[in-house]
Design a protein around this motif. Sequence first.
Motif, PDB file in Angstrom:
ATOM      1  N   VAL A 186       0.814  -1.226   0.000  1.00 39.30           N
ATOM      2  CA  VAL A 186       0.000   0.000   0.000  1.00 39.30           C
ATOM      3  C   VAL A 186       0.844   1.270   0.000  1.00 39.30           C
ATOM      4  N   THR A 187       2.073   1.176   0.503  1.00 45.41           N
ATOM      5  CA  THR A 187       2.907   2.378   0.606  1.00 45.41           C
ATOM      6  C   THR A 187       3.659   2.681  -0.685  1.00 45.41           C
ATOM      7  N   GLU A 188       3.348   1.948  -1.742  1.00 48.97           N
ATOM      8  CA  GLU A 188       4.105   2.131  -2.979  1.00 48.97           C
ATOM      9  C   GLU A 188       3.275   2.756  -4.098  1.00 48.97           C
ATOM     10  N   GLY A 189       2.013   3.091  -3.828  1.00 48.37           N
ATOM     11  CA  GLY A 189       1.159   3.676  -4.860  1.00 48.37           C
ATOM     12  C   GLY A 189       0.821   2.646  -5.921  1.00 48.37           C
ATOM     13  N   ALA A 190       0.524   3.122  -7.139  1.00 41.75           N
ATOM     14  CA  ALA A 190       0.176   2.218  -8.237  1.00 41.75           C
ATOM     15  C   ALA A 190       1.357   1.312  -8.535  1.00 41.75           C
ATOM     16  N   THR A 191       1.081   0.003  -8.644  1.00 45.37           N
ATOM     17  CA  THR A 191       2.166  -0.939  -8.922  1.00 45.37           C
ATOM     18  C   THR A 191       1.826  -1.777 -10.149  1.00 45.37           C
ATOM     19  N   VAL A 192       2.857  -2.291 -10.772  1.00 48.96           N
ATOM     20  CA  VAL A 192       2.693  -3.242 -11.867  1.00 48.96           C
ATOM     21  C   VAL A 192       3.076  -4.608 -11.321  1.00 48.96           C
ATOM     22  N   THR A 193       2.193  -5.595 -11.480  1.00 49.07           N
ATOM     23  CA  THR A 193       2.491  -6.945 -10.998  1.00 49.07           C
ATOM     24  C   THR A 193       2.522  -7.897 -12.192  1.00 49.07           C
ATOM     25  N   ILE A 194       3.522  -8.731 -12.237  1.00 53.30           N
ATOM     26  CA  ILE A 194       3.554  -9.757 -13.279  1.00 53.30           C
ATOM     27  C   ILE A 194       3.669 -11.129 -12.625  1.00 53.30           C
ATOM     28  N   ASN A 195       3.250 -12.146 -13.344  1.00 55.60           N
ATOM     29  CA  ASN A 195       3.449 -13.526 -12.899  1.00 55.60           C
ATOM     30  C   ASN A 195       4.553 -14.143 -13.732  1.00 55.60           C
ATOM     31  N   TYR A 196       5.299 -15.019 -13.099  1.00 54.14           N
ATOM     32  CA  TYR A 196       6.342 -15.702 -13.860  1.00 54.14           C
ATOM     33  C   TYR A 196       6.489 -17.116 -13.308  1.00 54.14           C
ATOM     34  N   VAL A 197       7.103 -17.984 -14.104  1.00 58.90           N
ATOM     35  CA  VAL A 197       7.274 -19.378 -13.703  1.00 58.90           C
ATOM     36  C   VAL A 197       8.728 -19.565 -13.283  1.00 58.90           C
ATOM     37  N   THR A 198       8.958 -20.053 -12.066  1.00 60.34           N
ATOM     38  CA  THR A 198      10.337 -20.298 -11.650  1.00 60.34           C
ATOM     39  C   THR A 198      10.890 -21.437 -12.505  1.00 60.34           C
ATOM     40  N   LYS A 234       6.131   4.479  -9.689  1.00 62.25           N
ATOM     41  CA  LYS A 234       6.989   5.641  -9.423  1.00 62.25           C
ATOM     42  C   LYS A 234       8.475   5.288  -9.414  1.00 62.25           C
ATOM     43  N   CYS A 235       8.780   3.976  -9.381  1.00 60.13           N
ATOM     44  CA  CYS A 235      10.161   3.545  -9.148  1.00 60.13           C
ATOM     45  C   CYS A 235      11.091   3.779 -10.330  1.00 60.13           C
ATOM     46  N   MET A 236      10.532   3.840 -11.532  1.00 60.40           N
ATOM     47  CA  MET A 236      11.405   3.812 -12.695  1.00 60.40           C
ATOM     48  C   MET A 236      10.853   4.675 -13.822  1.00 60.40           C
ATOM     49  N   ASN A 237      11.719   5.461 -14.444  1.00 59.09           N
ATOM     50  CA  ASN A 237      11.331   6.229 -15.627  1.00 59.09           C
ATOM     51  C   ASN A 237      11.269   5.297 -16.838  1.00 59.09           C
ATOM     52  N   LYS A 238      10.404   5.671 -17.785  1.00 53.20           N
ATOM     53  CA  LYS A 238      10.343   4.907 -19.039  1.00 53.20           C
ATOM     54  C   LYS A 238      11.666   4.993 -19.779  1.00 53.20           C
ATOM     55  N   GLY A 239      11.954   3.952 -20.540  1.00 55.38           N
ATOM     56  CA  GLY A 239      13.139   4.006 -21.402  1.00 55.38           C
ATOM     57  C   GLY A 239      14.445   3.896 -20.632  1.00 55.38           C
ATOM     58  N   SER A 240      14.410   3.209 -19.482  1.00 50.49           N
ATOM     59  CA  SER A 240      15.627   3.103 -18.673  1.00 50.49           C
ATOM     60  C   SER A 240      16.441   1.857 -19.029  1.00 50.49           C
ATOM     61  N   LYS A 241      17.723   1.965 -18.722  1.00 50.48           N
ATOM     62  CA  LYS A 241      18.633   0.836 -18.915  1.00 50.48           C
ATOM     63  C   LYS A 241      19.019   0.300 -17.536  1.00 50.48           C
ATOM     64  N   CYS A 242      18.921  -1.015 -17.363  1.00 48.67           N
ATOM     65  CA  CYS A 242      19.083  -1.602 -16.027  1.00 48.67           C
ATOM     66  C   CYS A 242      20.044  -2.789 -16.040  1.00 48.67           C
ATOM     67  N   VAL A 243      20.609  -3.082 -14.864  1.00 49.10           N
ATOM     68  CA  VAL A 243      21.211  -4.397 -14.635  1.00 49.10           C
ATOM     69  C   VAL A 243      20.498  -5.039 -13.447  1.00 49.10           C
TER      70      VAL A 243
END
Lengths: 269, 269
Positions: B166-178, B192-201
């Motif tokens: 609840v403390t993170e505002g709107a979130t995106v949740t995905i499901n994945y298979v281990t 809010k955590c990440m800008n669009k078009g970002s490069k990550c490791v």
Amino acid sequence: MEKFSRNQRVSAITKTLIECPNKVINLNYFTDLFNAAKSTISEDLVIVRDIMDKLGYGKVETIAGASGGVKYSVSISEEKINIFVKKLCLILQEKDRIIPGNFIYMTDIMCNPQIVHMAGLTLASKFMTLDIDYVVTVETKGIPLAYEVARLLGVQLVIVRRDAKVTEGATVTINYVTGSLKRIQSMSLSRKCMNKGSKCVFIDDFMKAGGTALGIIDLLKEFESELLGIGVLVDNKENPEKLVHDYYSILDFNGIGDDGSAIVVPSIC
Amino acid sequence: MEKFSRNQRVSAITKTLIECPNKVINLNYFTDLFNAAKSTISEDLVIVRDIMDKLGYGKVETIAGASGGVKYSVSISEEKINIFVKKLCLILQEKDRIIPGNFIYMTDIMCNPQIVHMAGLTLASKFMTLDIDYVVTVETKGIPLAYEVARLLGVQLVIVRRDAKVTEGATVTINYVTGSLKRIQSMSLSRKCMNKGSKCVFIDDFMKAGGTALGIIDLLKEFESELLGIGVLVDNKENPEKLVHDYYSILDFNGIGDDGSAIVVPSIC
């Protein structure tokens, strides 16, 4: 063998000390590295000690004896803390930080290494004299800050989990009542994580009523260990009745103002 | 106003650079601090640059122009990585690390600031040239390592959660298979955590089949962002079929030996 100038040695010694806070480094490490006499290294260390002292950058001590050497401890001036805390207040007052339920969004702050470093330095300098064995935190948001405090104090970090995990071996689980919502929660810690008779500080991002901190005290009792200090980034003053009283916070959160931004002020400690 | 000697300036400049890796510091910061001319500071920086270079301690660059200044980037020699990795193998081979279910107990290692620093330095130096915006990890055990990599690369850390909070505002949740147990899991990240078009490791403690890393790639797509690298401390070679192929690991785990200790060797990358 290569020779190094005093300037070069002073720079390299500074880097080595800064990267190992609160750890004793044997002078032989430097005499070998620079192919220099102990007396030369001792003179270098006096230069580093004096400038760290002059600028309030920390303390460089030489420790005599067989297990002796040189140790750097971090410090931060009240002036620098004030500048940092005021800047942080401005960041937390940004209106788009208020999210439904009147929570304040702080995740980016708890994951910003520059802010975490300054907050960690502020808290580490408060607990410097306690001679602790572990910095304890509860997953998840306080982990970077707790890690930074542990790094700066030169001790091990301990992460208490919400659930027992199969990869942690035998665990101790306790139940506790959250101070704010009166919900029953549990926390678990692996038996292997902590030696008996340890001295700890607890670091977290946010203090509501202090139920979690009280839970930590109970959990540490199971390890015959003691909590000597509590440090949080934000103290929620909307919960005025705290279950713990002796804690250090950097900022006070006083709810949401009429203009829709958070009321955040430096804590008075 | 007070004057500083070259030795003193070199020590203080070294500390400032080491504490702000990959950040450009304007030379005015030092001219003001030391009440010294820009040419004097430039000479000091040459000394620091040369000794960092000579000892393989990192790179000091001066950047010209209005937004210019000086920037320190970390590095570590292959020799130092080798010494560190061999020591770490010995620690992981301790017999009492094997816990029921043939798991290897690594929690203390992931919470030891000195080990985390060396592992972070090793991974950061591999991703130094990628010019990334975020270091991403999934709670919980990889957080200190991911934080250290983010700190050393001078970028923001992003912690993906197992559940939306609840403390993170709107979130995106995905499901994945281990990849290992073929279980469905979910992971969430605040908008809010990440800008669009970002490069990550992506940094984590342990790679089994790589299902989590694959999940991260999917999650980042929701942020129109890209995963440029994956780094883990331990690669579990008991899962030879990986769902991701381009990753960097520090150690390989090859199961439990006849003597009851883990078979751990340096990764070949």
